[in-house]
Design a protein around this motif. Structure first.
Motif, PDB file in Angstrom:
ATOM      1  N   ARG A  44      28.624  26.139 108.652  1.00 25.21           N
ATOM      2  CA  ARG A  44      29.615  26.861 108.116  1.00 25.21           C
ATOM      3  C   ARG A  44      29.695  28.298 107.992  1.00 25.21           C
ATOM      4  O   ARG A  44      28.645  28.684 107.194  1.00 25.21           O
ATOM      5  CB  ARG A  44      29.816  26.197 106.574  1.00 25.21           C
ATOM      6  CG  ARG A  44      29.731  24.719 106.491  1.00 25.21           C
ATOM      7  CD  ARG A  44      29.567  23.886 105.537  1.00 25.21           C
ATOM      8  NE  ARG A  44      30.852  24.689 104.350  1.00 25.21           N
ATOM      9  CZ  ARG A  44      30.594  24.396 102.984  1.00 25.21           C
ATOM     10  NH1 ARG A  44      29.350  24.074 102.715  1.00 25.21           N
ATOM     11  NH2 ARG A  44      31.481  24.851 102.217  1.00 25.21           N
ATOM     12  N   ALA A  45      30.304  29.084 108.569  1.00 29.99           N
ATOM     13  CA  ALA A  45      30.643  30.488 108.380  1.00 29.99           C
ATOM     14  C   ALA A  45      31.740  31.007 109.134  1.00 29.99           C
ATOM     15  O   ALA A  45      32.325  30.100 109.992  1.00 29.99           O
ATOM     16  CB  ALA A  45      29.232  31.257 109.017  1.00 29.99           C
ATOM     17  N   SER A  46      32.246  32.263 108.960  1.00 26.31           N
ATOM     18  CA  SER A  46      33.379  32.742 109.600  1.00 26.31           C
ATOM     19  C   SER A  46      33.248  34.255 109.880  1.00 26.31           C
ATOM     20  O   SER A  46      32.858  35.076 108.871  1.00 26.31           O
ATOM     21  CB  SER A  46      34.637  32.472 108.751  1.00 26.31           C
ATOM     22  OG  SER A  46      35.791  33.149 109.224  1.00 26.31           O
ATOM     23  N   LEU A  47      33.530  34.750 111.040  1.00 28.08           N
ATOM     24  CA  LEU A  47      33.194  35.970 111.635  1.00 28.08           C
ATOM     25  C   LEU A  47      34.511  36.598 111.619  1.00 28.08           C
ATOM     26  O   LEU A  47      34.855  37.706 112.242  1.00 28.08           O
ATOM     27  CB  LEU A  47      32.762  36.377 112.675  1.00 28.08           C
ATOM     28  CG  LEU A  47      30.970  35.773 112.792  1.00 28.08           C
ATOM     29  CD1 LEU A  47      30.524  35.899 113.975  1.00 28.08           C
ATOM     30  CD2 LEU A  47      30.234  36.605 111.634  1.00 28.08           C
ATOM     31  N   ALA A  48      35.746  35.940 110.950  1.00 28.65           N
ATOM     32  CA  ALA A  48      37.089  36.614 111.204  1.00 28.65           C
ATOM     33  C   ALA A  48      37.502  37.860 111.132  1.00 28.65           C
ATOM     34  O   ALA A  48      37.830  38.632 111.785  1.00 28.65           O
ATOM     35  CB  ALA A  48      38.093  35.760 110.443  1.00 28.65           C
TER      36      ALA A  48
END
Length: 160
Positions: A44-48
């Motif tokens: 679970r992670a986001s680099l957006a």
């Protein structure tokens, strides 16, 4: 318990390659707290919206979203906190020079586990204009069409 081996991608920033021309890439370690690692192990992670900056001779990763660990208690982390990147001094000096003089950006491309440790691949990148993006899309479509035609020709089913 045996040590972890290998390379497991947690999250990648596919939009970065569309929006930026990648000039150089670096692998950096990441300073994390325990609940962040547990949350990353769940994938679970986001680099957006993420980017990196160089402040006072240190490289910082900003706007990376690592959600709170579900089973965490009062020790849980804040999801969008600024995290320190671990790079060699020579790499940091090079990044300082490139970002200051030529106006390049530091963009995270992917986050992954490497032998049990969390690593981030950051890129020294230059922003693309909209016409550059259109040219890349046209080039990719042309290559796809050519490869399909070559495949048909090799199979003997080429109908022109």
């Amino acid at each position: 318990m045996p040590k972890e081996r290998g390379h497991k991608v947690i999250v990648s920033n596919r939009k970065a390659r569309h929006d930026y021309s990648i000039l150089d890439t670096y692998e950096a370690g990441l300073v994390l707290v325990g609940t962040e690692v547990k949350s990353l192990r769940e994938g679970r992670a986001s680099l957006a919206d993420a980017f990196a900056t160089v402040d006072d001779g240190e490289v910082w990763l900003r706007n990376v979203h690592i959600p709170e660990y579900v089973q965490g208690t009062w020790t849980n982390h804040t999801p969008r906190r600024t995290r320190k990147l671990l790079l060699h001094r020579q790499e940091i000096e090079k990044l300082i020079g490139k970002t200051k003089e030529s106006g390049l950006s530091l963009v995270p491309l992917s986050m992954y586990f490497k032998d049990g440790k969390v690593k981030v691949e950051i890129a020294l990148a230059k922003g693309k204009k909209s016409y550059d993006k259109r040219q890349d899309i046209a080039k990719r479509d042309a290559e796809r069409t050519i490869s399909r035609a070559m495949g048909r020709a090799l199979k003997g089913r080429y109908n022109d």
